[in-house]
Design a protein around this motif. Structure first.
Motif, PDB file in Angstrom:
ATOM      1  N   THR A 135       0.815  -1.168   0.070  1.00 56.93           N
ATOM      2  CA  THR A 135       0.018   0.060   0.013  1.00 56.93           C
ATOM      3  C   THR A 135       0.814   1.328  -0.014  1.00 56.93           C
ATOM      4  O   THR A 135       2.117   1.080   0.073  1.00 56.93           O
ATOM      5  CB  THR A 135      -0.936  -0.034   1.066  1.00 56.93           C
ATOM      6  N   ASP A 136       0.362   2.495  -0.481  1.00 58.02           N
ATOM      7  CA  ASP A 136       1.186   3.674  -0.423  1.00 58.02           C
ATOM      8  C   ASP A 136       1.253   4.008   1.107  1.00 58.02           C
ATOM      9  O   ASP A 136       1.998   4.907   1.307  1.00 58.02           O
ATOM     10  CB  ASP A 136       0.191   4.701  -1.233  1.00 58.02           C
ATOM     11  N   HIS A 137       0.341   3.685   2.161  1.00 54.34           N
ATOM     12  CA  HIS A 137       0.296   4.030   3.405  1.00 54.34           C
ATOM     13  C   HIS A 137       0.728   3.030   4.409  1.00 54.34           C
ATOM     14  O   HIS A 137      -0.293   2.292   4.803  1.00 54.34           O
ATOM     15  CB  HIS A 137      -1.172   4.879   3.679  1.00 54.34           C
ATOM     16  N   MET A 138       1.841   2.945   4.692  1.00 52.75           N
ATOM     17  CA  MET A 138       2.309   1.733   5.426  1.00 52.75           C
ATOM     18  C   MET A 138       1.941   1.793   6.715  1.00 52.75           C
ATOM     19  O   MET A 138       1.947   0.943   7.718  1.00 52.75           O
ATOM     20  CB  MET A 138       3.823   1.594   5.263  1.00 52.75           C
ATOM     21  N   TYR A 151      -4.808  -1.506  -3.345  1.00 53.45           N
ATOM     22  CA  TYR A 151      -3.974  -1.405  -4.731  1.00 53.45           C
ATOM     23  C   TYR A 151      -2.848  -0.842  -4.586  1.00 53.45           C
ATOM     24  O   TYR A 151      -2.637  -0.153  -3.547  1.00 53.45           O
ATOM     25  CB  TYR A 151      -4.763  -0.987  -5.975  1.00 53.45           C
ATOM     26  N   GLY A 152      -1.646  -1.012  -5.480  1.00 55.41           N
ATOM     27  CA  GLY A 152      -0.433  -0.418  -5.200  1.00 55.41           C
ATOM     28  C   GLY A 152       0.240  -0.529  -6.456  1.00 55.41           C
ATOM     29  O   GLY A 152      -0.323  -1.021  -7.513  1.00 55.41           O
ATOM     30  N   ALA A 153       1.551  -0.328  -6.612  1.00 51.16           N
ATOM     31  CA  ALA A 153       2.129  -0.036  -7.691  1.00 51.16           C
ATOM     32  C   ALA A 153       2.604  -1.428  -8.121  1.00 51.16           C
ATOM     33  O   ALA A 153       2.726  -1.486  -9.528  1.00 51.16           O
ATOM     34  CB  ALA A 153       3.846   0.388  -7.291  1.00 51.16           C
ATOM     35  N   PHE A 296       8.405   3.220  -3.964  1.00 50.18           N
ATOM     36  CA  PHE A 296       7.117   3.218  -4.786  1.00 50.18           C
ATOM     37  C   PHE A 296       5.968   3.667  -3.797  1.00 50.18           C
ATOM     38  O   PHE A 296       4.830   3.726  -4.145  1.00 50.18           O
ATOM     39  CB  PHE A 296       6.792   1.941  -5.716  1.00 50.18           C
ATOM     40  N   ILE A 297       6.374   3.682  -2.556  1.00 53.98           N
ATOM     41  CA  ILE A 297       5.421   3.921  -1.358  1.00 53.98           C
ATOM     42  C   ILE A 297       5.411   5.519  -1.450  1.00 53.98           C
ATOM     43  O   ILE A 297       6.274   6.273  -1.038  1.00 53.98           O
ATOM     44  CB  ILE A 297       6.156   3.387  -0.236  1.00 53.98           C
ATOM     45  N   MET A 349      -2.364   7.276 -11.768  1.00 54.08           N
ATOM     46  CA  MET A 349      -2.713   6.007 -12.210  1.00 54.08           C
ATOM     47  C   MET A 349      -2.261   4.767 -12.105  1.00 54.08           C
ATOM     48  O   MET A 349      -1.080   4.777 -11.540  1.00 54.08           O
ATOM     49  CB  MET A 349      -2.483   6.424 -13.857  1.00 54.08           C
ATOM     50  N   LEU A 350      -2.828   3.643 -11.960  1.00 52.67           N
ATOM     51  CA  LEU A 350      -2.335   2.369 -11.677  1.00 52.67           C
ATOM     52  C   LEU A 350      -2.770   1.487 -12.824  1.00 52.67           C
ATOM     53  O   LEU A 350      -3.743   1.824 -13.158  1.00 52.67           O
ATOM     54  CB  LEU A 350      -2.694   1.863 -10.142  1.00 52.67           C
TER      55      LEU A 350
END
Length: 454
Positions: A135-138, A151-153, A296-297, A349-350
């Motif tokens: 995730t973007d938010h660890m 979702y994530g990179a 990527f986070i 975008m992903l």
């Protein structure tokens, strides 16, 4: 109806008899729980239970049902439209407690969903493993992410967080517990993951992990417009190769970039191995880097303080097939320029691999046979006092939602979109009707997570 002082005292006593931590009930203690990351709404709970274990959660749900008090489960409070808030009821804050992470010989990990993603990833990395999607938010809790899909990179290659779950332990609204999987209570399994806590609370999960490859070869591409970025992604629609395994694209402060990454065992391998395929042939300006997966986070921290001092976050994401993505971006770029070029706006975008299971409320369950779909988010950060900008952000997302419906896409339910029951029926049809029926069966008074779905 507001709870009387006598009722509140009795509730605190009943809850305190079965949980480990003191019950929070004073105005000062409750203030941090009156708003979420979105900062758009304010609601005041009667009490907060800081749950450290399954037993704390089970006891709280049973007391809530006995007394007819609504109960909302909260992890880090990273919601946008008050999903983790309560108006006069109980908030259960799923705090971490003792570490409870077991990596099995088959490469799966069993972990409580109170665990934060950063804690899980650190533990996995120590034994040479990693979560397939980060995730973007660890600092957020696993339970919150899995209840909204996540979702994530690395979704380019591995799909969503919920695709990695083999089994889960679900605490039903009456406090009873059961293990669910695709073959054990399969319907509950599907509606719990990505179901916004409407059929129960995901207490723990067994998830797949992958070998940890700490070096990432990155290609960063620069573009003159969002449209040009989207055109460069045409090859990904049917791509199913082994590399790259990371991707995100974004427009921020007028700069438009796409970032692809390929993971390797060490820096020497990453330095000597170009990213293969169409990326090398792209004529866009590009830069190669060697980075760690944390690159990527997109870390964002949540500020603390009174609500009127915090920015408001108007975020929403939309899912399309490739042609839908192109049309949506054309719509964005044809609209008022300040909508996407303002310094307070981020467009991200992903690329999303479809996944093996069609989860009812997963944004990827749209009516298309495409194997890869695309998420695009428009995120506005509005500073305190900028009410005119806030209204423009609200109206923009109303327009984006209407365009999403026209193009056959789906909105990510985590976002701030103003979705009515009629719109939910149009987007989710039979799945929405079935979830409401399950909720009436399992939680007839609608006490658990009443703000979960629009």
């Amino acid at each position: 109806m507001e709870m009387s002082a006598v009722e509140k005292d009795a509730l605190v006593k009943a809850l305190g008899a079965g949980v480990r931590q003191p019950i929070l009930s004073s105005p000062l203690e409750l203030r941090p729980y009156s708003h979420d990351f979105g900062g758009i709404q304010q609601r005041h709970p009667a009490v907060v239970v800081r749950a450290w274990s399954e037993q704390d959660l089970v006891h709280t749900l049973r007391v809530a049902r006995e007394r007819g008090v609504p109960v909302t489960v909260r992890g880090s409070g990273h919601s946008l439209r008050a999903q983790s808030l309560s108006d006069g009821g109980i908030v259960v804050e799923n705090v971490g407690g003792e570490p409870d992470i077991l990596v099995n010989e088959d490469g799966t990990v069993e972990v409580t969903t109170r665990t934060r993603w950063g804690e899980l990833e650190a533990a996995l990395n120590m034994v040479g493993r990693t979560a397939p999607v980060l995730t973007d938010h660890m600092a957020t809790a696993l339970g919150g992410t899995l209840s909204v899909a996540g979702y994530g990179a690395r979704s380019l290659q591995y799909g969503a967080h919920l695709d990695q779950v083999e089994r889960l332990r679900l605490i039903l609204p009456d406090g009873s517990a059961r293990w669910c999987s695709r073959t054990e209570d399969g319907e509950l399994f599907q509606y719990a993951l990505g179901g916004f806590g409407q059929v129960g609370v995901i207490e723990r999960v067994v998830m797949r992990t992958h070998a940890y490859r700490p070096a990432v070869r990155v290609q960063l591409n620069e573009f003159d417009s969002l449209g040009a970025l989207v055109e460069s992604l045409a090859w990904t629609a049917d791509f199913d190769g082994g590399s790259p395994d990371h991707f995100f694209g974004q427009q921020k402060r007028g700069q438009v970039q796409s970032v692809f990454g390929a993971s390797h065992e060490d820096e020497a391998k990453a330095a000597s191995t170009p990213i293969p395929g169409p990326l090398e042939k792209q004529a866009q300006r590009r830069t190669h880097l060697l980075v760690r997966p944390g690159y990527f986070i997109q870390a964002r921290t949540r500020a603390d303080g009174p609500l009127d001092t915090l920015p408001r976050q108007y975020w929403s994401d939309y899912c399309f097939d490739y042609e839908g993505l192109k049309a949506f971006v054309q719509y964005l770029e044809a609209g008022p320029r300040e909508r996407i070029w303002d310094d307070n706006c981020l467009v991200r975008m992903l690329a999303l691999k479809r996944g093996e299971v069609r989860w009812p409320f997963d944004i990827r369950s749209i009516g298309t046979t495409a194997s890869r779909l695309y998420g695009i988010g428009v995120y506005y950060r509005i500073e305190p006092g900028e009410d005119a900008k806030a209204e423009l952000a609200r109206q923009a997302h109303r327009d984006f939602l209407a365009r999403c419906l026209e193009l056959g896409g789906r909105p990510y339910l985590y976002g701030c979109n103003e979705l009515t029951p009629e719109l939910m029926q149009r987007f989710y049809g039979d799945a929405y009707a079935r979830l409401k029926a399950l909720r009436r069966e399992l939680d007839p008074d609608g006490l658990l997570n009443p703000g979960g779905l629009p």
